[in-house]
Design a protein around this motif. Structure first.
Motif, mmCIF file in Angstrom:
data_model
loop_
_atom_site.group_PDB
_atom_site.id
_atom_site.type_symbol
_atom_site.label_atom_id
_atom_site.label_comp_id
_atom_site.label_asym_id
_atom_site.label_seq_id
_atom_site.Cartn_x
_atom_site.Cartn_y
_atom_site.Cartn_z
ATOM 1 N N GLY A 268 -7.611 1.682 8.409
ATOM 2 C CA GLY A 268 -7.029 0.912 7.187
ATOM 3 C C GLY A 268 -5.869 -0.019 8.021
ATOM 4 N N GLY A 269 -5.340 0.393 9.005
ATOM 5 C CA GLY A 269 -4.495 -0.717 9.469
ATOM 6 C C GLY A 269 -5.031 -1.838 9.880
ATOM 7 N N ALA A 270 -6.114 -1.537 10.726
ATOM 8 C CA ALA A 270 -7.089 -2.604 11.012
ATOM 9 C C ALA A 270 -7.695 -3.483 10.282
ATOM 10 N N MET A 271 -7.916 -3.106 9.000
ATOM 11 C CA MET A 271 -8.058 -3.885 7.913
ATOM 12 C C MET A 271 -7.232 -4.611 7.467
ATOM 13 N N ILE B 113 0.958 -1.104 0.186
ATOM 14 C CA ILE B 113 0.029 -0.084 -0.084
ATOM 15 C C ILE B 113 0.928 1.253 -0.001
ATOM 16 N N LEU B 114 2.064 1.284 0.760
ATOM 17 C CA LEU B 114 2.678 2.403 1.081
ATOM 18 C C LEU B 114 3.587 2.618 -0.463
ATOM 19 N N LEU B 115 3.605 1.884 -1.455
ATOM 20 C CA LEU B 115 4.031 1.980 -2.784
ATOM 21 C C LEU B 115 3.237 3.078 -3.498
ATOM 22 N N PHE B 116 1.947 2.913 -3.233
ATOM 23 C CA PHE B 116 0.986 3.969 -3.932
ATOM 24 C C PHE B 116 0.329 4.944 -3.163
ATOM 25 N N VAL B 117 0.438 4.754 -1.881
ATOM 26 C CA VAL B 117 -0.246 5.901 -0.882
ATOM 27 C C VAL B 117 0.688 6.566 -0.210
ATOM 28 N N HIS B 118 0.822 7.928 -0.306
ATOM 29 C CA HIS B 118 1.962 8.845 0.407
ATOM 30 C C HIS B 118 1.184 9.858 1.350
ATOM 31 N N ARG B 119 0.539 9.277 2.168
ATOM 32 C CA ARG B 119 -0.238 10.317 2.968
ATOM 33 C C ARG B 119 0.848 10.701 4.080
ATOM 34 N N ILE B 120 0.809 12.282 4.307
ATOM 35 C CA ILE B 120 1.410 13.023 5.317
ATOM 36 C C ILE B 120 0.894 12.597 6.627
ATOM 37 N N PHE C 93 -0.455 6.461 6.379
ATOM 38 C CA PHE C 93 -1.392 5.085 5.881
ATOM 39 C C PHE C 93 -0.797 4.225 5.305
ATOM 40 N N PRO C 94 -1.037 2.905 5.764
ATOM 41 C CA PRO C 94 -1.850 2.542 7.132
ATOM 42 C C PRO C 94 -1.136 2.469 8.343
ATOM 43 N N SER C 95 -1.514 2.387 9.495
ATOM 44 C CA SER C 95 -0.980 2.162 10.801
ATOM 45 C C SER C 95 -0.351 0.821 10.897
ATOM 46 N N ASP C 96 0.836 0.871 11.110
ATOM 47 C CA ASP C 96 1.536 -0.696 11.175
ATOM 48 C C ASP C 96 0.981 -1.168 12.635
ATOM 49 N N HIS C 97 1.117 -0.098 13.522
ATOM 50 C CA HIS C 97 0.634 -0.716 14.996
ATOM 51 C C HIS C 97 -0.686 -1.383 14.979
ATOM 52 N N ALA C 98 -1.751 -0.630 14.340
ATOM 53 C CA ALA C 98 -3.198 -1.095 14.240
ATOM 54 C C ALA C 98 -2.970 -2.665 13.345
ATOM 55 N N THR C 99 -2.205 -2.392 12.421
ATOM 56 C CA THR C 99 -2.297 -3.703 11.495
ATOM 57 C C THR C 99 -1.673 -4.879 12.440
ATOM 58 N N ALA C 100 -0.729 -4.903 13.145
ATOM 59 C CA ALA C 100 -0.153 -5.960 13.892
ATOM 60 C C ALA C 100 -0.913 -6.436 14.950
ATOM 61 N N THR C 101 -1.638 -5.399 15.853
ATOM 62 C CA THR C 101 -2.445 -5.871 16.785
ATOM 63 C C THR C 101 -3.799 -6.369 16.289
ATOM 64 N N PHE C 102 -4.380 -5.732 15.385
ATOM 65 C CA PHE C 102 -5.588 -6.399 14.756
ATOM 66 C C PHE C 102 -5.496 -7.877 14.226
#
Length: 185
Positions: A155-158, A77-84, A104-113
């Motif tokens: 987004g990270g949760a997803m 996702i980070l290859l395509f989305v460059h959100r500040i 975007f997205p949050s790695d913390h949310a990704t890992a925990t979810f």
């Protein structure tokens, strides 16, 4: 109201409490900093627990794979989305040091979810609900301390949930590979 305006408003409302109470600030900074490592240790500690060790170990391996797959999805996702970051956009007040990566997205949310979802999908409801409560707290802490928008943690949760679903469908319990991995240690 456009979605970005809603996202910014909700992010501002959560982060607006930052700097008001030193004890809550400390707690949220602490949760944000050590939430993921604590969950990883809690998962790893389950390796020798339980009467059905082969099933428990399968779930733990699936959890680790879900965690890794979710983070790999984030890298794509980070290859395509460059959100500040929201603090760079003047949305939030930052309580910690600035981050050098994108928002975007949050790695913390990704890992925990990913952890919580893997446990829930594999029928370990009680632990899964505890991990889910921790995941929600970590996600809120990331917005509270000013490092993420609400949509970043959603987004990270997803991506964590998608990673866990993919692993659940592809990594089957009782296969030769599963028996080899779960018999280690």
């Amino acid at each position: 109201m456009p979605l970005y305006d809603l996202d910014a408003a909700v992010t501002r409302s959560i982060n607006g409490h930052a700097g008001v109470n030193a004890a809550i600030d400390f707690l949220m900074i602490w949760v944000s900093a050590i939430g993921v490592p604590l969950l990883v240790v809690a998962v790893a500690g389950q390796w020798w627990r339980g009467s059905d060790r082969s099933h428990n170990r399968h779930v733990l391996v699936a959890t680790g794979l879900s965690f890794l797959l979710g983070l790999a999805i984030n890298q794509i996702i980070l290859l395509f989305v460059h959100r500040i970051r929201p603090y760079d956009g003047g949305i939030t007040h930052l309580l910690i040091d600035r981050s050098t990566d994108r928002s975007f997205p949050s790695d913390h949310a990704t890992a925990t979810f990913a952890i919580a979802t893997a446990f829930l999908l594999h029928g370990m409801r009680r632990l899964g609900l505890w991990f889910l409560a921790a995941a929600v707290l970590v996600a809120i802490s990331r917005v509270y301390i000013g490092t993420h928008y609400v949509s970043d943690v959603l987004g990270g949760a997803m991506t964590g949930i998608v990673g866990a679903i993919l692993v659940r469908s592809l990594y089957r319990e009782g296969t030769r590979v599963d028996r080899l991995i779960t018999s280690m240690l």
